[in-house]
Design a protein around this motif. Sequence first.
Motif, PDB file in Angstrom:
ATOM      1  N   ASN A 266      -4.332   8.083   6.615  1.00  0.00           N
ATOM      2  CA  ASN A 266      -5.357   7.331   7.345  1.00  0.00           C
ATOM      3  C   ASN A 266      -5.591   7.926   8.723  1.00  0.00           C
ATOM      4  O   ASN A 266      -6.733   8.026   9.190  1.00  0.00           O
ATOM      5  N   LYS A 267      -4.518   8.337   9.390  1.00  0.00           N
ATOM      6  CA  LYS A 267      -4.651   8.956  10.710  1.00  0.00           C
ATOM      7  C   LYS A 267      -5.406  10.283  10.603  1.00  0.00           C
ATOM      8  O   LYS A 267      -6.260  10.602  11.429  1.00  0.00           O
ATOM      9  N   ARG A 268      -5.099  11.084   9.556  1.00  0.00           N
ATOM     10  CA  ARG A 268      -5.823  12.342   9.340  1.00  0.00           C
ATOM     11  C   ARG A 268      -7.307  12.089   9.116  1.00  0.00           C
ATOM     12  O   ARG A 268      -8.154  12.830   9.608  1.00  0.00           O
ATOM     13  N   ILE A 269      -7.617  11.059   8.346  1.00  0.00           N
ATOM     14  CA  ILE A 269      -9.019  10.715   8.085  1.00  0.00           C
ATOM     15  C   ILE A 269      -9.719  10.375   9.392  1.00  0.00           C
ATOM     16  O   ILE A 269     -10.802  10.899   9.692  1.00  0.00           O
ATOM     17  N   ILE A 270      -9.127   9.502  10.193  1.00  0.00           N
ATOM     18  CA  ILE A 270      -9.741   9.100  11.464  1.00  0.00           C
ATOM     19  C   ILE A 270      -9.924  10.313  12.370  1.00  0.00           C
ATOM     20  O   ILE A 270     -11.006  10.530  12.927  1.00  0.00           O
ATOM     21  N   ASN A 271      -8.871  11.119  12.522  1.00  0.00           N
ATOM     22  CA  ASN A 271      -8.955  12.279  13.411  1.00  0.00           C
ATOM     23  C   ASN A 271      -9.982  13.289  12.924  1.00  0.00           C
ATOM     24  O   ASN A 271     -10.732  13.857  13.726  1.00  0.00           O
ATOM     25  N   SER A 272     -10.033  13.539  11.625  1.00  0.00           N
ATOM     26  CA  SER A 272     -10.990  14.499  11.076  1.00  0.00           C
ATOM     27  C   SER A 272     -12.416  14.053  11.323  1.00  0.00           C
ATOM     28  O   SER A 272     -13.271  14.851  11.716  1.00  0.00           O
ATOM     29  N   ILE A 273     -12.675  12.780  11.087  1.00  0.00           N
ATOM     30  CA  ILE A 273     -14.046  12.286  11.267  1.00  0.00           C
ATOM     31  C   ILE A 273     -14.415  12.264  12.745  1.00  0.00           C
ATOM     32  O   ILE A 273     -15.523  12.674  13.117  1.00  0.00           O
TER      33      ILE A 273
ATOM     34  N   PHE B 184     -17.560   4.612   8.573  1.00  0.00           N
ATOM     35  CA  PHE B 184     -16.352   5.090   9.246  1.00  0.00           C
ATOM     36  C   PHE B 184     -15.764   4.028  10.161  1.00  0.00           C
ATOM     37  O   PHE B 184     -14.548   3.801  10.168  1.00  0.00           O
ATOM     38  N   LEU B 185     -16.599   3.365  10.945  1.00  0.00           N
ATOM     39  CA  LEU B 185     -16.093   2.333  11.859  1.00  0.00           C
ATOM     40  C   LEU B 185     -15.449   1.180  11.093  1.00  0.00           C
ATOM     41  O   LEU B 185     -14.437   0.627  11.537  1.00  0.00           O
ATOM     42  N   ALA B 186     -16.002   0.852   9.928  1.00  0.00           N
ATOM     43  CA  ALA B 186     -15.378  -0.181   9.090  1.00  0.00           C
ATOM     44  C   ALA B 186     -14.011   0.298   8.612  1.00  0.00           C
ATOM     45  O   ALA B 186     -13.035  -0.460   8.623  1.00  0.00           O
ATOM     46  N   PHE B 187     -13.920   1.572   8.187  1.00  0.00           N
ATOM     47  CA  PHE B 187     -12.633   2.102   7.737  1.00  0.00           C
ATOM     48  C   PHE B 187     -11.636   2.149   8.891  1.00  0.00           C
ATOM     49  O   PHE B 187     -10.472   1.776   8.724  1.00  0.00           O
ATOM     50  N   LYS B 188     -12.073   2.606  10.052  1.00  0.00           N
ATOM     51  CA  LYS B 188     -11.166   2.707  11.196  1.00  0.00           C
ATOM     52  C   LYS B 188     -10.596   1.339  11.558  1.00  0.00           C
ATOM     53  O   LYS B 188      -9.396   1.209  11.821  1.00  0.00           O
ATOM     54  N   GLY B 189     -11.444   0.310  11.549  1.00  0.00           N
ATOM     55  CA  GLY B 189     -10.961  -1.044  11.824  1.00  0.00           C
ATOM     56  C   GLY B 189      -9.911  -1.472  10.814  1.00  0.00           C
ATOM     57  O   GLY B 189      -8.879  -2.053  11.174  1.00  0.00           O
ATOM     58  N   HIS B 190     -10.170  -1.165   9.544  1.00  0.00           N
ATOM     59  CA  HIS B 190      -9.190  -1.477   8.492  1.00  0.00           C
ATOM     60  C   HIS B 190      -7.891  -0.713   8.707  1.00  0.00           C
ATOM     61  O   HIS B 190      -6.802  -1.294   8.674  1.00  0.00           O
ATOM     62  N   ALA B 191      -7.989   0.605   8.916  1.00  0.00           N
ATOM     63  CA  ALA B 191      -6.803   1.466   8.995  1.00  0.00           C
ATOM     64  C   ALA B 191      -5.903   1.079  10.164  1.00  0.00           C
ATOM     65  O   ALA B 191      -4.676   1.024  10.020  1.00  0.00           O
TER      66      ALA B 191
ATOM     67  N   ALA C  30      -5.737  -1.862  11.718  1.00  0.00           N
ATOM     68  CA  ALA C  30      -5.146  -3.184  11.471  1.00  0.00           C
ATOM     69  C   ALA C  30      -4.082  -3.107  10.376  1.00  0.00           C
ATOM     70  O   ALA C  30      -3.049  -3.775  10.453  1.00  0.00           O
ATOM     71  N   TYR C  31      -4.323  -2.271   9.361  1.00  0.00           N
ATOM     72  CA  TYR C  31      -3.352  -2.109   8.274  1.00  0.00           C
ATOM     73  C   TYR C  31      -2.056  -1.511   8.812  1.00  0.00           C
ATOM     74  O   TYR C  31      -0.967  -1.934   8.439  1.00  0.00           O
TER      75      TYR C  31
ATOM     76  N   GLU D 253      -1.528 -12.429  10.110  1.00  0.00           N
ATOM     77  CA  GLU D 253      -2.089 -13.314   9.090  1.00  0.00           C
ATOM     78  C   GLU D 253      -3.288 -12.688   8.403  1.00  0.00           C
ATOM     79  O   GLU D 253      -3.582 -13.004   7.261  1.00  0.00           O
ATOM     80  N   PHE D 254      -3.995 -11.819   9.091  1.00  0.00           N
ATOM     81  CA  PHE D 254      -5.221 -11.251   8.542  1.00  0.00           C
ATOM     82  C   PHE D 254      -5.374  -9.812   8.998  1.00  0.00           C
ATOM     83  O   PHE D 254      -5.005  -9.454  10.106  1.00  0.00           O
ATOM     84  N   TYR D 255      -5.888  -8.993   8.115  1.00  0.00           N
ATOM     85  CA  TYR D 255      -6.393  -7.679   8.502  1.00  0.00           C
ATOM     86  C   TYR D 255      -7.538  -7.340   7.573  1.00  0.00           C
ATOM     87  O   TYR D 255      -7.561  -7.769   6.418  1.00  0.00           O
ATOM     88  N   PRO D 256      -8.551  -6.594   8.074  1.00  0.00           N
ATOM     89  CA  PRO D 256      -9.697  -6.278   7.221  1.00  0.00           C
ATOM     90  C   PRO D 256      -9.281  -5.387   6.050  1.00  0.00           C
ATOM     91  O   PRO D 256      -8.552  -4.424   6.230  1.00  0.00           O
ATOM     92  N   LYS D 257      -9.727  -5.740   4.865  1.00  0.00           N
ATOM     93  CA  LYS D 257      -9.412  -4.968   3.663  1.00  0.00           C
ATOM     94  C   LYS D 257     -10.175  -3.641   3.681  1.00  0.00           C
ATOM     95  O   LYS D 257     -11.110  -3.452   4.445  1.00  0.00           O
ATOM     96  N   PHE D 258      -9.746  -2.728   2.800  1.00  0.00           N
ATOM     97  CA  PHE D 258     -10.400  -1.429   2.699  1.00  0.00           C
ATOM     98  C   PHE D 258     -11.885  -1.643   2.393  1.00  0.00           C
ATOM     99  O   PHE D 258     -12.226  -2.321   1.433  1.00  0.00           O
ATOM    100  N   PRO D 259     -12.780  -1.059   3.205  1.00  0.00           N
ATOM    101  CA  PRO D 259     -14.217  -1.283   3.001  1.00  0.00           C
ATOM    102  C   PRO D 259     -14.776  -0.417   1.872  1.00  0.00           C
ATOM    103  O   PRO D 259     -14.677   0.812   1.902  1.00  0.00           O
ATOM    104  N   ALA D 260     -15.379  -1.061   0.885  1.00  0.00           N
ATOM    105  CA  ALA D 260     -15.964  -0.334  -0.246  1.00  0.00           C
ATOM    106  C   ALA D 260     -17.010   0.665   0.216  1.00  0.00           C
ATOM    107  O   ALA D 260     -17.150   1.747  -0.364  1.00  0.00           O
ATOM    108  N   ILE D 261     -17.727   0.338   1.295  1.00  0.00           N
ATOM    109  CA  ILE D 261     -18.768   1.239   1.788  1.00  0.00           C
ATOM    110  C   ILE D 261     -18.195   2.596   2.192  1.00  0.00           C
ATOM    111  O   ILE D 261     -18.860   3.618   2.074  1.00  0.00           O
TER     112      ILE D 261
END
Length: 196
Positions: free
Chosen positions: A139-146, A161-168, A170-171, A180-188
Amino acid sequence: MTKVVGGTPAFHIGEMAHVIAHSADGPRGQAGGGLDTYENLILLCPNCHTAIDKAPEAYSEELLRKWKAGREEEVERASSDIAFEHIEDLKKHIGLLLAENHGIFLNVGPHSSIANEDPGSDAVEIWTARKLDTILPNNKRIINSIERNMSLLSREDRIAFLAFKGHALAYEQQQFGRTEFYPKFPAIFSERFGYE
């Protein structure tokens, strides 16, 4: 921590180890013992875990913390220096990382066949280790690459990407301190950057 089979890296292996032993009598033990917290845990290959715990005088708390900090710094910088000329090349790179993460989730994740068929199996321990030694660094590689190649992204890609970064992010926080909550992996995100 990659196992090599026939000269080819096959998969990551690792065990969670305590910097300060859980028991006061254990390696690098202290009164009251060490906690099962992120700060007191380090991921080691099984051989290193055994060797380090058998010779605690040679592997001090300070040395283990230094190793951990160094590895965290490597992961933090991973893929931040890779520049792509074309969006297709970036998406292929991201797709491979997503495919590895998804494969781990399917094989040993909480809804995998092994977890469902044998709740007493060690799938939970394997899943926990794979989250820490593969999924979070990927996940860190994905964020850094993008982020390094942001100029290649369309408006829709940036939103995904911003949806994924928020998920990653928080995960990752969820792994080291339950929330109690974190955003799930975004299908988009898999639609825009998905694996084939």
